[in-house]
Write an enzyme that holds these catalytic residues in place. Structure first.
Site, PDB file in Angstrom:
ATOM      1  CB  CYS A 198      -0.947  -0.001   1.193  1.00 23.20           C
ATOM      2  SG  CYS A 198      -0.121  -0.241   2.757  1.00 23.20           S
ATOM      3  CG  ASP A 237      -0.012   2.895   4.274  1.00 17.95           C
ATOM      4  OD1 ASP A 237      -0.181   3.562   3.240  1.00 17.95           O
ATOM      5  OD2 ASP A 237      -0.942   2.471   4.989  1.00 17.95           O
ATOM      6  CB  CYS A 250      -5.131   4.511   4.668  1.00 19.04           C
ATOM      7  SG  CYS A 250      -4.786   3.093   5.711  1.00 19.04           S
ATOM      8  CB  CYS A 305      -3.224  -0.396   9.072  1.00 18.30           C
ATOM      9  SG  CYS A 305      -3.749   0.041   7.411  1.00 18.30           S
TER      10      CYS A 305
END
Lengths: 218, 142
Positions: free
Chosen positions: B37, B39, B63, B106
């Site tokens: 992603c 991140d 996010c 996450c």
């Protein structure tokens, strides 16, 4: 640089298939050489074989596009309206397979991952997280979080985006040489490829976000 | 996608956002990323006497769930000892924030960042990382 033809033969071997309809050998193309009926595209081999490309990372975008249009016309379900159900199904399946193949080969990251799975010989690598890049992304991320950007911020953001874009392109270009090494038997290239793919992924995400922000501001 | 109320709260009012001096010997820094992603998460801990975590800060590019996960992780570990903080699992974050399956990575990132920060502190001070956690910095599973 290895000879593309020799690479392909070495990896694919010679697979022969019989036509689902006339039971004769189909030949290499997507249509039976005896009865001209459509054959499952998967039987032609992987995405590279479908596009008649050597298994190498560097791909000519224009060639890919032309070949895609050519095959799309051959498989398009509209041309199979008066054919048997079996042929209609194959036309539909082949079109789907072709679309996925085109999407995969057109995308620098997807193409690298697809090729890596096909070339790598079960060799575990330790990924090296790009710590320096992480710090740069966090710095750029802070700028993106700001509610309003000064003209100085905008200049910084544009410049950061430019630097990231150049680095992304460099990594993509480097993949071609790394894959040549891997195909030629240099297993150590696998780790470098995986690290490069990851770095491109991080760069793509931050570049998308910078682009979004710059477009919103203008 | 619908975020849970707790995620939205942490996202809108993140706790402990910021940085500590990474050259400080009493500060442990962990920077990890999830390539899938894109991140990136930085988590820093200031450790005081008795191995107690006195302060925790984070910076996250990602996010809402990634920001909420790091916000929650820093909130939880403050006041805890290193040994206690080592026990924090990503599933604790998933449960607290009601993260959906696609956002579980996450929480993994937050756990990895925390472990990396603890390992960095222990390494800096010549202490050993407790059993079963040999990792230093690594990329999160996604």
């Amino acid at each position: 640089m290895p000879n593309p033809e020799s690479v392909r033969t070495a990896l694919d071997g010679a697979a022969k298939h019989l036509c689902w309809s006339c039971r004769e050998e189909t030949g290499e193309g997507p249509f039976c050489e005896s009865c001209v009926k459509i054959q499952p595209a998967e039987l032609m081999g992987d995405y590279f074989a479908l596009f008649e490309l050597p298994r190498a990372y560097a791909v000519d975008a224009q060639y890919l596009k032309n070949k895609f249009y050519e095959l799309s016309r051959k498989f398009h379900p509209d041309f199979y309206g008066d054919k048997t159900d079996a042929e209609k199904t194959l036309a539909r399946d082949n079109s789907a397979y072709l679309n996925t193949a085109f999407r995969t080969l057109s995308d620098p990251i997807k193409r690298a991952e697809y090729l890596l799975v096909r070339c790598a010989r079960g060799y575990r690598v330790d990924l090296v997280p790009p710590q320096g890049l992480f710090e740069e992304i966090l710095t750029a991320g802070e700028l993106l979080e700001k509610n309003s950007l000064s003209s100085e911020d905008l200049t910084t953001l544009r410049e950061t985006g430019r630097v990231f874009a150049v680095r992304q392109d460099e990594r993509i270009v480097s993949l071609a040489g790394l894959f040549d090494r891997l195909v030629a038997g240099d297993d150590a290239a696998k780790g470098e490829i995986e690290n490069a793919i990851n770095e491109i992924k991080y760069l793509r995400t931050i570049l998308d976000r910078i682009d979004q922000r710059l477009h919103k501001t203008i | 996608m619908a975020y849970s109320e707790k995620v939205i709260d942490h996202f809108q009012h993140p706790h402990n956002m910021g940085s500590l001096d990474k050259n400080d010997k009493t500060v442990g820094t962990g920077i990890v990323g999830a390539p899938e992603c894109g991140d990136v998460m930085k988590l820093q801990l200031k450790i005081g006497p008795g191995n107690v975590i006195e302060d925790a800060k984070f910076k996250t590019f990602g996010c809402g769930s990634a920001i909420a996960s790091s916000s929650l992780a820093t909130e939880w570990v403050k006041g805890k000892t290193i040994e206690e903080a080592m026990k924090l699992k990503n599933t604790d974050i998933v449960n607290e924030l009601s993260l959906p399956p696609v956002k579980i990575h996450c929480s993994v990132l937050a756990e990895d960042a925390l472990k990396a920060a603890l390992a960095d502190y222990l390494g800096k001070n010549g202490q050993k990382v407790p059993d079963g956690e040999p990792e230093k910095t690594k990329e999160g599973v996604s």
